[in-house]
Design a protein around this motif. Structure first.
Motif, short mmCIF file in Angstrom:
data_model
loop_
_atom_site.label_atom_id
_atom_site.label_comp_id
_atom_site.label_asym_id
_atom_site.label_seq_id
_atom_site.Cartn_x
_atom_site.Cartn_y
_atom_site.Cartn_z
N ARG A 1 3.05 5.41 -5.93
CA ARG A 1 2.76 5.33 -7.36
C ARG A 1 1.68 6.35 -7.74
N ALA B 1 1.94 1.70 -3.37
CA ALA B 1 0.84 2.10 -4.25
C ALA B 1 0.58 3.59 -4.09
N ASP C 1 -6.23 0.24 1.60
CA ASP C 1 -5.77 1.12 0.52
C ASP C 1 -6.77 2.25 0.27
N ARG D 1 6.37 0.07 -9.50
CA ARG D 1 5.56 -1.07 -9.91
C ARG D 1 6.31 -2.38 -9.73
N ASN E 1 0.81 -1.21 0.00
CA ASN E 1 0.00 0.00 0.00
C ASN E 1 0.85 1.26 0.00
N ILE F 1 6.16 -3.35 -6.31
CA ILE F 1 4.79 -3.77 -5.98
C ILE F 1 4.57 -5.20 -6.46
#
Lengths: 882, 157
Positions: A198, A195, A312, A243, A192, A246
């Motif tokens: 990102r 993310a 998230d 990414r 998370n 992730i």
């Protein structure tokens, strides 16, 4: 907005969520029994050899019993499936409604941002947040209650079933859950965080892209494309590596989940097998438990995913909402509130101790006092950045003062509802923005504050419309219909519909834009609802033909379209088609490639001939342009051949002489065939299309029209001296010919004759009306900067505010227009109030009062004639500048 | 073909006489034909000039405004050029040119001409040598005139 996503969900959808929950609970009994039945089938129908086979009190044969049970199983599966279908669709709807509501609220918040906040936010980020990032939130809303309820319920049902079979087996099935519950969130937390990073990075990308669009000229003129590419590449690289991390973590989680799920069967077969061997449970029970366990992994996985996304989404929601709640957010009711007063002519404008600071706390305006009896004309002068602009924004109620108030007749302007304030005060800055749409849309924009009359809806569409309305309300959206008539003509002082066009033309004339709109109208085409004008345009066509015929000097200026003659001022393509293409089937630039055109050329034996002409054109072009660098502007202006194609044509010329074109490939000959289509005899003077060839092209023209298959009839509007051509512009329809090349000032002379004819035939207003329908492009990009500003001026004139505040509103106009437009505005507002922040203080002479604003203070002010006297004391000051 | 004719007209102009035909052809191709009716003004004294005109057919009167009125100083005919100074430097037109008959011209725009010169520097060299020759001729004539003037003055009592 709600501070957390769960509060948001509960507040706006608790009823729907309850319904989802109810449906979910309903779906459990069929589920439980669909698990129970396989056991019955195996143990009773198959395992039990001597009955009794009883179902709901009926005695059945063994085979009957088997099929009855199987049928029942099928029915339960079906019911379960249908319930799930209904549940999914309903949850989808709820999710979409919430998403719509969320986006609407965010957009509404953007409208409520205080103006200074727009200096801090980037457009790209806002777009990204409202469009893309909310998507995940919407998806979650539908699942928020349903998934934990449904999947958790399913899980519990299955577990209950398993424990009923055998507690040991049940325990075995969930033995490893604690490990998952401990491990997964830890990994998920890292995912998370990544993310989130990102999301931020993608927002930067969006920002970069929108900045590139905004600064595209700078990039090209500084030649910094390479730098920009490197920067964007770097940003994409950052996204890539995030990414990458992730993926590693996410799939590790997946691996763990799968592995643990696969451990289940291991326990069943070892422990369960042991139990069956010892006769503690039946084989049927074990098979059912194994089956149940397979079903168990799905909800368990869903629950884990839910848990992951919940975390998230919670964070994402909070982040987004925080971005949309800057301090100083305008109250919602101020945006759409009805005008509270009918604006009677205001009598007094008072600025009472107004101060303003920027974000850094710097003082922009310091204790400003002004008191003016209205109507008046006030000029604000002083250096740029001295507070003139801020003061004018404050007067217009667009900025909120830190202390003090701006009062019109004792009402604070920034506390009025926006529609109410707009009816009282208008503001026009130096670089007014336009909305995408037509000139008319922009001109009337200031009158669209509320729907005036509902749209007229055909009966067939009424239900659909009512449905749309219900749905908009269900999502907390605006139910105002966009296709209603929003234009408040009464506010513009226009009561009779027949007066609308004259009012618009008048506003355009004051802003000196009417000639431009007229020119655009000539270039535009007749809208379907004004087809009645076609006959008047045709009589204008006859009149202009007559005038050209009677005056020899004029006759040379225009070469009319004549079905029987080759037009030497038009391209070969235009001569062949002798009409305007409708749609892209007969694109004039690619006419030679169209199969039907090719067949006509072949029939008339023109293919080889035109290829020969193409060869000569290519020769000349290569000769003339070969030495020029590829980016030379002559290629764009004069060449028939793009610089990148030049080598190809050079090769073609080298491969064959003009009498042996058969040595070329078909593709090469096709390239040659393209070239003559752009030739204009009078302009290019290459002498390649002689009268003999012209005659043959005329023959092809006739054949083209005769042979045109029914399927292509709609693709071209032929020129016909007796008919209006809907695909051609108004000007082309009137002139019905080409302005000749090489006649001194032909364009101006023709325009003058045209203007005279248009006026004589009472078409001028109609042409302007057509011009009003010209598209302005995004942000008005199709208009020049001065045109955009003039349109904005016309907009203010049309809506007739009692008080008009301007900031350098004519600075961008051409020098020739500036004074005239300024004087016209002042004249138009005679008897109303104008406050004008001027870039050039010499213009202040035309104002009653002048105030000098410098370093955030009023240095001096008063009646202009007093100020103009040198050595005057500053205290000669604005009356009552207490 | 008429591009050919334009090319010949350009070559007949001393200023362009030494420029390669291929370049002149490009200049011809990128130039416009402009026709004037008798009495129409080709260019006006005092206005900024942006083009030179080569007379392909017809004739034109060159008029100069003087304190005592407008005076006709010359009549130009076929293959003569008018306004060539304008395409070389920024000076206002020194005279008004009016079409005397129906006039057919080739308009050499300043932009087009400068484009040719910047793209092909040897064209510039050729034009420079032509201009230098003219300057030389003018200087010589000026010297002669000065000598003559000195001679006349010395004869004075």
């Amino acid at each position: 907005m709600e501070p957390s996503i769960f509060r948001f969900i509960l507040r706006y959808s608790w009823r729907q969520q309850l319904l989802i929950l109810g449906l979910t609970i309903l779906s459990f009994p069929p589920l439980y029994y669909s698990l129970e039945l396989p056991k019955l089938i195996i143990n009773r129908a198959l395992g039990n050899l001597d009955g009794p086979w009883e179902l709901f009190g009926w005695d059945l044969e063994r085979v009957q019993y088997l099929f009855a049970l199987c049928g029942l199983f099928l029915l339960l599966v079906l019911i379960g499936g249908l319930l799930k279908y209904i549940l999914n669709v309903y949850a989808g709807i709820v999710a979409e409604r919430m998403l719509r509501r969320l986006r609407y609220q965010l957009y509404e918040h953007v409208l409520r941002f205080p103006l200074p906040h727009f200096r801090k936010v980037s457009q790209g980020e806002l777009v990204q947040m409202i469009n893309a990032e909310t998507e995940a939130l919407g998806g979650f809303v539908g699942d928020a209650i349903a998934v934990p309820a449904f999947q958790g319920g399913t899980l519990l049902t299955i577990l209950a079933f398993m424990f009923m079979q055998d507690p040991t087996l049940g325990l075995a099935a969930i033995a490893l859950y604690p490990i998952q519950i401990y491990l997964i969130p830890k990994l998920q937390y890292q995912v998370n965080q990544l993310a989130k990073k990102r999301v931020r990075q993608v927002r930067y990308n969006a920002e970069r892209i929108s900045e590139t669009c905004a600064t595209i000229r700078e990039i090209h003129s500084h030649g910094t494309a390479r730098f920009e590419l490197a920067r964007f590449s770097d940003q994409l690289g950052t996204v890539f590596w995030i990414r990458f991390e992730i993926y590693k973590k996410k799939f590790m989680i997946k691996f763990l989940n799968n592995f643990i799920a696969q451990l289940g069967p291991f326990f069943f077969f070892s422990i369960g097998g042991w139990l069956v061997i010892h006769g503690d449970i039946t084989l049927g029970a074990l098979v059912a438990v194994v089956g149940a366990h397979k079903d168990l992994s799905a909800p368990w996985k869903e629950l884990l995913t839910y848990y992951q996304s919940m975390y998230d989404v919670r964070v994402k929601y909070e982040q987004t909402v925080a971005q949309f709640a800057p301090s100083g957010l305008l109250p919602a009711e101020r945006l759409t509130g009805e005008p509270t007063v009918v604006p009677a002519p205001p009598r007094r404008l008072r600025v009472a101790g107004v101060s303003l600071r920027d974000e850094a706390g710097e003082i922009l305006l310091d204790e400003i006092h002004l008191d003016l009896a209205l109507p008046t004309r006030l000029a604000l002068v002083g250096p740029a950045g001295g507070g003139r602009e801020e003061l004018s924004l404050l007067l217009a109620g667009l900025l909120e003062p830190a202390t003090g108030r701006v009062l019109v007749d004792d009402r604070a302007v920034h506390e009025l509802s926006e529609p109410g304030r707009a009816a009282l005060i208008a503001y026009l800055g130096g670089q007014a923005a336009l909305v995408a749409g037509t000139i008319r849309d922009n001109l009337l924009y200031g009158l669209k504050r509320r729907p005036i009359r509902p749209a007229e809806v055909p009966a067939a569409l009424r239900t659909a419309r009512a449905r749309n309305r219900r749905e908009a309300l269900a999502s907390g959206n605006s139910a105002d219909e966009i296709d209603a008539d929003w234009v408040d003509w009464e506010a513009a002082g226009v009561r009779d519909p027949a007066e609308r066009l004259p009012a618009m033309i008048r506003a355009l004339s004051i802003a000196r834009l009417v000639d431009d709109v007229y020119t655009l109208g000539l270039r535009g085409s007749l809208p379907a609802e004004r087809a009645d004008l076609a006959s008047r345009i045709l009589s204008a066509r006859r009149a202009i033909r007559e005038r050209l015929r009677s005056e020899e000097r004029l006759a040379r200026l225009v070469e009319p379209f004549d079905p029987e003659r080759y037009n030497t001022n038009a391209t070969l393509a235009e001569n062949l088609l002798f009409g305007r293409p409708v749609g892209s089937v007969f694109d004039l630039d690619q006419l030679s490639a169209h199969p039907f055109v090719r067949s006509i050329l072949a029939e008339t034996g023109l293919v080889e001939e035109l290829q020969t002409v193409g060869y000569r054109v290519a020769q000349t072009m290569v000769e003339l342009f070969a030495d020029l660098p590829p980016d030379h502007e002559y290629f764009r202006q004069f060449s028939f051949i793009a610089p990148e194609d030049l080598p190809e044509f050079k090769t073609i010329l080298g491969r064959a002489t003009i009498d042996r074109l058969d040595r070329l490939t078909k593709a090469e000959r096709d390239r040659l065939l393209e070239l003559p289509f752009k030739l204009v005899v009078a302009r290019h003077r290459l002498g390649l299309i002689d009268e003999r060839l012209q005659a043959r092209i005329l023959q092809a023209r006739r054949r083209f029209r005769e042979r045109l298959p029914a399927s292509l009839v709609g693709a071209v509007a032929f020129f016909d001296p007796e008919h209006y051509n809907p695909a051609a512009s108004v000007q082309e329809n009137i002139l019905f010919g080409k302005v000749a090349y090489g006649q001194a000032q032909a364009a101006q002379k023709v325009a003058a004759v045209l203007a005279a004819i248009v006026t004589e035939h009472g078409l001028k207003e109609a042409v302007i009306e057509i011009g009003l329908l010209a598209e302005c492009g995004i942000g008005g990009a199709r208009l020049s900067q001065p045109q955009r500003q003039k349109l904005a001026i016309a907009r203010e004139i049309l809506r007739r505010p009692p008080i008009l505040i301007l900031h350098e509103a004519t600075a961008l106009l051409d020098a020739g227009d500036r004074a005239a437009v300024r004087d016209a505005i002042l004249e138009e507002f005679r008897g109303r109030t104008v406050v004008w922040s001027l870039e050039d203080e010499t213009e202040a002479a035309r104002f009653e009062h002048v105030v000098v604003v410098e370093r955030g203070r009023i240095l001096t002010g008063g009646r202009h004639e007093k100020l103009a006297a040198p050595g005057d004391e500053p205290a000669a000051a604005v009356e009552a500048a207490s | 073909m008429s591009l050919q004719r334009d090319l010949e007209a350009l070559r007949a102009i001393p200023l362009f006489a030494k420029v390669e035909p291929a370049r002149l052809k490009l200049l011809a191709f990128t130039s416009e034909h402009i026709d004037y009716e008798p009495g129409e003004i080709v260019c006006r004294q005092g206005e900024p000039g942006d083009a030179a005109y080569i007379l392909l057919e017809g004739s034109a009167d060159v008029l100069v405004d003087t304190p005592s009125g407008r005076v006709k100083v010359a009549t130009l005919g076929k293959n003569e050029i008018v306004g060539e100074i304008a395409i070389l430097c920024d000076v206002p037109r020194t005279a008004t040119v009016v079409a005397a008959t129906r006039l057919h011209t080739l308009k050499i725009a300043k932009d087009g001409f400068l484009n040719l010169v910047t793209q092909f520097p040897h064209v510039a060299v050729e034009i420079m040598s032509e201009l230098a020759a003219r300057l030389h001729a003018t200087t010589q004539r000026l010297t002669q005139v000065s000598l003559r003037l000195a001679e006349l003055e010395s004869r004075r009592p």
